[in-house]
Scaffold this active site. Structure first.
Site, PDB file in Angstrom:
ATOM      1  N   GLU A  58       4.394  -3.554  12.171  1.00 60.73           N
ATOM      2  CA  GLU A  58       3.554  -2.476  12.205  1.00 60.73           C
ATOM      3  C   GLU A  58       1.395  -2.800  11.484  1.00 60.73           C
ATOM      4  OE1 GLU A  58       3.300  -0.116  13.768  1.00 60.73           O
ATOM      5  OE2 GLU A  58       5.155   0.395  14.554  1.00 60.73           O
ATOM      6  N   ASN A  77       1.376  -1.248  -0.168  1.00 64.28           N
ATOM      7  CA  ASN A  77      -0.154  -0.047   0.211  1.00 64.28           C
ATOM      8  C   ASN A  77       0.512   1.824  -0.201  1.00 64.28           C
ATOM      9  OD1 ASN A  77       0.586  -1.105   2.480  1.00 64.28           O
ATOM     10  ND2 ASN A  77      -0.866   0.919   3.644  1.00 64.28           N
ATOM     11  N   GLN A 123      -8.505  -8.160  -2.355  1.00 63.49           N
ATOM     12  CA  GLN A 123      -8.745  -7.056  -2.083  1.00 63.49           C
ATOM     13  C   GLN A 123     -10.425  -6.025  -1.763  1.00 63.49           C
ATOM     14  OE1 GLN A 123      -6.235  -7.258   0.967  1.00 63.49           O
ATOM     15  NE2 GLN A 123      -7.129  -5.252   0.735  1.00 63.49           N
ATOM     16  N   GLU A 182       8.441   3.855  14.500  1.00 64.45           N
ATOM     17  CA  GLU A 182       9.652   3.595  13.559  1.00 64.45           C
ATOM     18  C   GLU A 182       9.454   4.938  13.571  1.00 64.45           C
ATOM     19  OE1 GLU A 182       8.497   0.364  10.450  1.00 64.45           O
ATOM     20  OE2 GLU A 182       6.998   1.087  10.620  1.00 64.45           O
ATOM     21  N   CYS A 191      -2.939   1.638   6.506  1.00 63.94           N
ATOM     22  CA  CYS A 191      -3.511   1.275   7.610  1.00 63.94           C
ATOM     23  C   CYS A 191      -4.040   2.490   8.687  1.00 63.94           C
ATOM     24  CB  CYS A 191      -2.146   1.297   8.669  1.00 63.94           C
ATOM     25  SG  CYS A 191      -0.615   2.097   8.178  1.00 63.94           S
ATOM     26  N   GLY A 196       2.130  -4.637   7.475  1.00 61.97           N
ATOM     27  CA  GLY A 196       1.438  -5.611   7.181  1.00 61.97           C
ATOM     28  C   GLY A 196      -0.410  -6.244   8.044  1.00 61.97           C
ATOM     29  N   SER A 197      -0.771  -6.927   7.183  1.00 64.86           N
ATOM     30  CA  SER A 197      -2.163  -7.888   8.761  1.00 64.86           C
ATOM     31  C   SER A 197      -1.430  -8.490   9.157  1.00 64.86           C
ATOM     32  CB  SER A 197      -2.921  -8.912   7.379  1.00 64.86           C
ATOM     33  OG  SER A 197      -1.815  -9.534   7.329  1.00 64.86           O
ATOM     34  N   ASN A 198      -2.506  -8.337  10.802  1.00 66.04           N
ATOM     35  CA  ASN A 198      -2.328  -8.543  12.048  1.00 66.04           C
ATOM     36  C   ASN A 198      -1.771  -9.951  12.026  1.00 66.04           C
ATOM     37  OD1 ASN A 198      -3.680  -8.739  14.983  1.00 66.04           O
ATOM     38  ND2 ASN A 198      -2.738  -6.400  14.136  1.00 66.04           N
ATOM     39  N   GLN A 199      -2.924 -11.148  10.816  1.00 69.94           N
ATOM     40  CA  GLN A 199      -2.298 -12.558  10.986  1.00 69.94           C
ATOM     41  C   GLN A 199      -0.877 -12.707  10.791  1.00 69.94           C
ATOM     42  OE1 GLN A 199      -4.622 -13.337   7.807  1.00 69.94           O
ATOM     43  NE2 GLN A 199      -5.118 -15.600   8.485  1.00 69.94           N
ATOM     44  N   VAL A 200      -0.157 -12.434   9.731  1.00 67.41           N
ATOM     45  CA  VAL A 200       0.686 -12.055   9.939  1.00 67.41           C
ATOM     46  C   VAL A 200       2.163 -11.908  10.334  1.00 67.41           C
ATOM     47  CG1 VAL A 200       2.500 -12.151   7.641  1.00 67.41           C
ATOM     48  CG2 VAL A 200       0.087 -13.079   6.515  1.00 67.41           C
ATOM     49  N   GLY A 201       1.360 -10.680  10.825  1.00 67.12           N
ATOM     50  CA  GLY A 201       2.706  -9.568  11.870  1.00 67.12           C
ATOM     51  C   GLY A 201       2.472 -11.192  13.509  1.00 67.12           C
ATOM     52  N   LYS A 252      12.109  -8.484   1.234  1.00 69.96           N
ATOM     53  CA  LYS A 252      11.225  -9.086   0.621  1.00 69.96           C
ATOM     54  C   LYS A 252       9.993  -7.636   0.780  1.00 69.96           C
ATOM     55  CE  LYS A 252       7.331 -11.330   1.071  1.00 69.96           C
ATOM     56  NZ  LYS A 252       6.611 -11.192  -0.252  1.00 69.96           N
TER      57      LYS A 252
HETATM   58  N1  LIG Z   1      -0.677  -1.993   8.408  1.00 77.93           N
HETATM   59  C1  LIG Z   1      -0.540  -1.758   6.632  1.00 77.93           C
HETATM   60  O1  LIG Z   1       0.020  -0.914   6.793  1.00 77.93           O
HETATM   61  C2  LIG Z   1      -1.248  -3.109   5.459  1.00 77.93           C
HETATM   62  C3  LIG Z   1      -2.828  -3.596   6.185  1.00 77.93           C
HETATM   63  N2  LIG Z   1      -3.010  -4.868   5.410  1.00 77.93           N
HETATM   64  C4  LIG Z   1      -3.937  -5.309   6.302  1.00 77.93           C
HETATM   65  O2  LIG Z   1      -3.777  -6.937   5.657  1.00 77.93           O
HETATM   66  C5  LIG Z   1      -4.982  -7.231   4.886  1.00 77.93           C
HETATM   67  C6  LIG Z   1      -4.413  -8.396   3.975  1.00 77.93           C
HETATM   68  O3  LIG Z   1      -3.149  -7.588   2.417  1.00 77.93           O
HETATM   69  P1  LIG Z   1      -2.089  -8.397   2.474  1.00 77.93           P
HETATM   70  O4  LIG Z   1      -1.476  -8.053   1.345  1.00 77.93           O
HETATM   71  O5  LIG Z   1      -2.885  -9.913   2.380  1.00 77.93           O
HETATM   72  O6  LIG Z   1      -1.039  -8.628   3.743  1.00 77.93           O
HETATM   73  P2  LIG Z   1      -0.229  -9.572   4.338  1.00 77.93           P
HETATM   74  O7  LIG Z   1       0.376  -9.322   5.958  1.00 77.93           O
HETATM   75  O8  LIG Z   1      -0.459 -10.726   3.632  1.00 77.93           O
HETATM   76  O9  LIG Z   1       1.466  -8.862   3.715  1.00 77.93           O
HETATM   77  C7  LIG Z   1       2.303  -8.369   4.123  1.00 77.93           C
HETATM   78  C8  LIG Z   1       3.628  -8.900   3.770  1.00 77.93           C
HETATM   79  O10 LIG Z   1       3.392  -9.827   4.473  1.00 77.93           O
HETATM   80  C9  LIG Z   1       3.880 -11.251   3.470  1.00 77.93           C
HETATM   81  N3  LIG Z   1       3.598 -12.208   3.687  1.00 77.93           N
HETATM   82  C10 LIG Z   1       2.613 -13.068   3.270  1.00 77.93           C
HETATM   83  N4  LIG Z   1       2.548 -14.013   3.984  1.00 77.93           N
HETATM   84  C11 LIG Z   1       3.628 -13.798   5.508  1.00 77.93           C
HETATM   85  C12 LIG Z   1       4.227 -15.398   5.688  1.00 77.93           C
HETATM   86  N5  LIG Z   1       4.040 -15.894   6.174  1.00 77.93           N
HETATM   87  N6  LIG Z   1       5.419 -15.029   6.439  1.00 77.93           N
HETATM   88  C13 LIG Z   1       5.813 -13.871   5.950  1.00 77.93           C
HETATM   89  N7  LIG Z   1       5.679 -12.857   4.836  1.00 77.93           N
HETATM   90  C14 LIG Z   1       4.452 -13.054   4.898  1.00 77.93           C
HETATM   91  C15 LIG Z   1       3.906 -10.554   2.516  1.00 77.93           C
HETATM   92  O11 LIG Z   1       4.144 -11.367   1.124  1.00 77.93           O
HETATM   93  C16 LIG Z   1       3.898  -8.657   2.384  1.00 77.93           C
HETATM   94  O12 LIG Z   1       5.119  -8.946   1.924  1.00 77.93           O
HETATM   95  C17 LIG Z   1      -5.361  -6.341   4.423  1.00 77.93           C
HETATM   96  O13 LIG Z   1      -7.057  -6.341   3.959  1.00 77.93           O
HETATM   97  C18 LIG Z   1      -5.289  -5.248   5.362  1.00 77.93           C
HETATM   98  O14 LIG Z   1      -6.316  -5.212   6.140  1.00 77.93           O
HETATM   99  C19 LIG Z   1      -2.373  -5.424   4.615  1.00 77.93           C
HETATM  100  C20 LIG Z   1      -1.111  -4.326   3.774  1.00 77.93           C
HETATM  101  C21 LIG Z   1      -0.295  -3.164   4.587  1.00 77.93           C
HETATM  102  O1  LIG Z   2      -0.558   7.524   6.487  1.00 77.94           O
HETATM  103  C1  LIG Z   2       0.061   7.595   6.393  1.00 77.94           C
HETATM  104  O2  LIG Z   2       0.889   8.592   5.433  1.00 77.94           O
HETATM  105  C2  LIG Z   2       1.047   5.853   6.110  1.00 77.94           C
HETATM  106  C3  LIG Z   2       0.427   4.831   6.269  1.00 77.94           C
HETATM  107  C4  LIG Z   2       1.087   3.302   6.642  1.00 77.94           C
HETATM  108  O3  LIG Z   2       2.240   3.188   7.291  1.00 77.94           O
HETATM  109  C5  LIG Z   2       0.199   2.834   6.538  1.00 77.94           C
HETATM  110  O4  LIG Z   2      -0.560   2.382   5.831  1.00 77.94           O
HETATM  111  O5  LIG Z   2       1.407   0.866   6.186  1.00 77.94           O
END
Ligand SMILES: NC(=O)C1=CN([C@@H]2O[C@H](COP(=O)(O)OP(=O)(O)OC[C@H]3O[C@@H](n4cnc5c(N)ncnc54)[C@H](O)[C@@H]3O)[C@@H](O)[C@H]2O)C=CC1
Ligand SMILES: O=C(O)CCC(=O)C(=O)O
Length: 488
Positions: A255, A157, A336, A469, A289, A233-238, A180
């Site tokens: 984050e 994003n 998405q 951060e 986010c 990224g997502s809460n689940q993967v985090g 990555k």
């Molecule tokens: N906080 C934020 O800025 C973000 C939040 N999200 C949330 O996550 C939801 C799903 O979006 P995704 O793109 O699928 O998020 P994601 O958490 O799957 O992806 C984020 C990163 O993690 C990597 N990843 C995926 N699975 C992994 C694993 N098992 N181990 C290590 N790395 C892994 C992905 O390839 C990507 O580089 C969105 O709908 C949103 O709610 C997504 C992107 C950014």
């Molecule tokens: O609002 C911003 O500029 C940063 C937002 C952000 O870090 C995110 O969506 O992952």
């Protein structure tokens, strides 16, 4: 070999060279505004590729950490200058990969350049404190050392700003990096890495491996050669990444999501508040986010404010983000889009009233992209799914409250705590908001999104792993403190 080979194919960058993955496979990256617009192919990497990149980063780390901070900073200044010359190319690539509008992508690229320059300067700032010892003959002070190899796992994003706000401090504080990026925006990342390459970064100091999160991302999180992991990224993967790092004693920083409220009180400037709610919720098609997703309004102004939101939403132009007059682009991927539409459906099922929008757009120019109309729900209660879960799309949940106390209770009634905004002219409300709101970013008379690179960024509760951060705060994650005691 250059960043790109034949057929728009982008390579991994390992140990100072652009290389193919061991798998021989590639993944297609397409424009979500028009899936017939092929942006290119990236490497579908394997655990062997991760091993090679981590080995290169380990090999490079001793020489890199021995440079002075100022010398490392010079590489970042050079990278920033190169990126500045390519701003238009990088921004257009980010727009084609994930669909944010071109002005937003240009702004983000300029922000990435500013972040590089900010951290270049950090190379010359202090690394510790002198602390008086109880022993009058001793000198006690702190100094900082790099972690070693840092793994960066970034989302799609903010394809420019997030990789840079993780890599730039990692590098200037003396770490080497393996990144990555999300596959959706991996080409933008390759173009950024090419700027580092041209700035002359020594081989192995920065490495790029693209591919599936479950293989490359998880491979980094579990790798014994990686000393720190920074993730957005997502809460689940985090949570998976945090657990993998914890298991082997590596440092980690997560984050994750938000469910950010904006509170509008009876005394607020309603026009300013409506504009902030719209831009906060719908810019970048709601995929931040920090995006506004709950709008909590006091009852006396509720109807007037709702009308302003609806009017403003009707003015939004939706379309291919490369076009000049488009205010809101597509959603970044089919996944998405489906995710967002399923929440809109759930809102209706649970009894909220859809005031405007929420339709998938499929006719004419929209037929080859992932478009949805921005949506506003009325009659939302705090227990509904659309008021609790992160949607990551252009959807506003409107909630009516009587008092400021009630507004704060509702604002805090979620598992997330990233950003929160208040519109009021009442100083008492401002003070109680600053004190009682459960959010890492507290914004008064300003939209919920909007992060300044020199200030700490991060959330409370399940929005982050509680570190911060950006700004000087980045030093706390990317270094370890040593307390030194010297006696004659
Ligand atoms: N906080 C934020 O800025 C973000 C939040 N999200 C949330 O996550 C939801 C799903 O979006 P995704 O793109 O699928 O998020 P994601 O958490 O799957 O992806 C984020 C990163 O993690 C990597 N990843 C995926 N699975 C992994 C694993 N098992 N181990 C290590 N790395 C892994 C992905 O390839 C990507 O580089 C969105 O709908 C949103 O709610 C997504 C992107 C950014
Ligand atoms: O609002 C911003 O500029 C940063 C937002 C952000 O870090 C995110 O969506 O992952």
């Amino acid at each position: 070999m250059s960043v790109m080979t034949e057929k728009n194919t982008y390579l991994n960058y390992i140990n100072g060279a652009w290389v193919k993955s061991h798998s021989g496979d590639m993944v297609k990256v397409e424009n979500p505004a028009d899936i017939h617009d092929l942006v290119g192919y990236v490497q579908n990497s394997t655990a062997e590729d991760v091993d090679r990149a981590v080995a290169a980063a380990n090999e490079a780390k001793a020489a890199w950490r021995k440079l002075s901070g100022a010398e490392r900073g010079q590489y970042l200044y050079k990278t920033a200058d190169i990126m500045e010359q390519r701003l238009d190319e990088i921004a257009a690539c980010a727009t084609r990969e994930m669909g944010k509008t071109l002005p937003e992508a240009k702004g983000e690229t300029a922000r990435g350049i500013a972040i590089l320059r900010y951290y270049a300067g950090e190379g010359m700032r202090k690394t510790g404190d002198v602390i008086p010892s109880t022993d009058k003959d001793a000198l006690m002070f702190t100094t900082r050392v790099p972690l070693g190899v840092v793994g960066v796992i970034s989302p799609w994003n903010f394809p420019v700003a997030i990789p840079i706000w993780k890599m730039a401090p990692a590098l200037v504080y003396g770490n080497t990096v393996v990144i990555k990026p999300a596959t959706e925006t991996a080409i933008t990342c390759a173009k950024i890495i090419a700027c580092f390459e041209e700035a002359g970064l020594p081989a192995g100091v920065i490495n790029l491996v693209t591919g599936p999160g479950s293989v490359v991302g998880q491979g980094l999180a579990e790798h014994n050669g990686v000393n720190g992991i920074t993730f957005t990224g997502s809460n689940q993967v985090g949570k998976i990444i945090g657990q993998a790092a914890l298991e082997r004693g590596a440092k980690y920083q997560l984050e994750m999501g938000g469910k950010n409220p904006i509170i509008v009180t009876n005394e607020a400037d309603l026009d300013a508040a409506a504009e902030a709610a719209i831009t906060g919720a719908f810019r970048s098609t709601g995929q931040k986010c920090t995006a506004t997703s709950r709008v909590i309004v006091q009852s006396k102004v509720y109807d007037r404010f709702k009308e302003k939101l609806i009017q403003r939403t009707k003015d939004i132009t939706i379309g291919n983000s490369l076009k000049e007059d488009v205010w809101m682009g597509p959603i970044a991927s089919k996944n998405q889009l489906d995710h967002c539409l399923s929440y809109i459906e759930k809102g209706i099922q649970e009894g909220a009233s859809l005031l405007i929008g929420g339709e998938k757009l499929e006719a004419g120019d929209y037929q080859n992209g992932y478009y949805v109309q921005p949506a506003i729900f009325d009659n939302v209660t705090s227990d509904m799914t659309i008021a609790q879960e992160e949607i990551f799309g252009p959807v506003i949940a409107l909630l009516k409250v009587g008092t400021m106390e009630e507004a704060l209770d509702i604002a805090n009634d979620v598992k997330f705590g990233l950003s929160a905004s208040l519109f009021t002219q009442n100083i008492g409300h401002m003070l109680s908001f600053i004190d009682d709101i459960e959010a890492g970013l507290v914004r008064v008379n300003a939209e919920s999104a909007g992060v300044e690179l020199q200030a700490p960024f991060g959330g409370l509760k399940q929005s982050s792993s509680h570190s911060r951060e950006q700004g000087e705060a980045a030093k706390d994650f990317f270094t370890a403190i040593k307390t030194v005691f010297i006696k004659q």
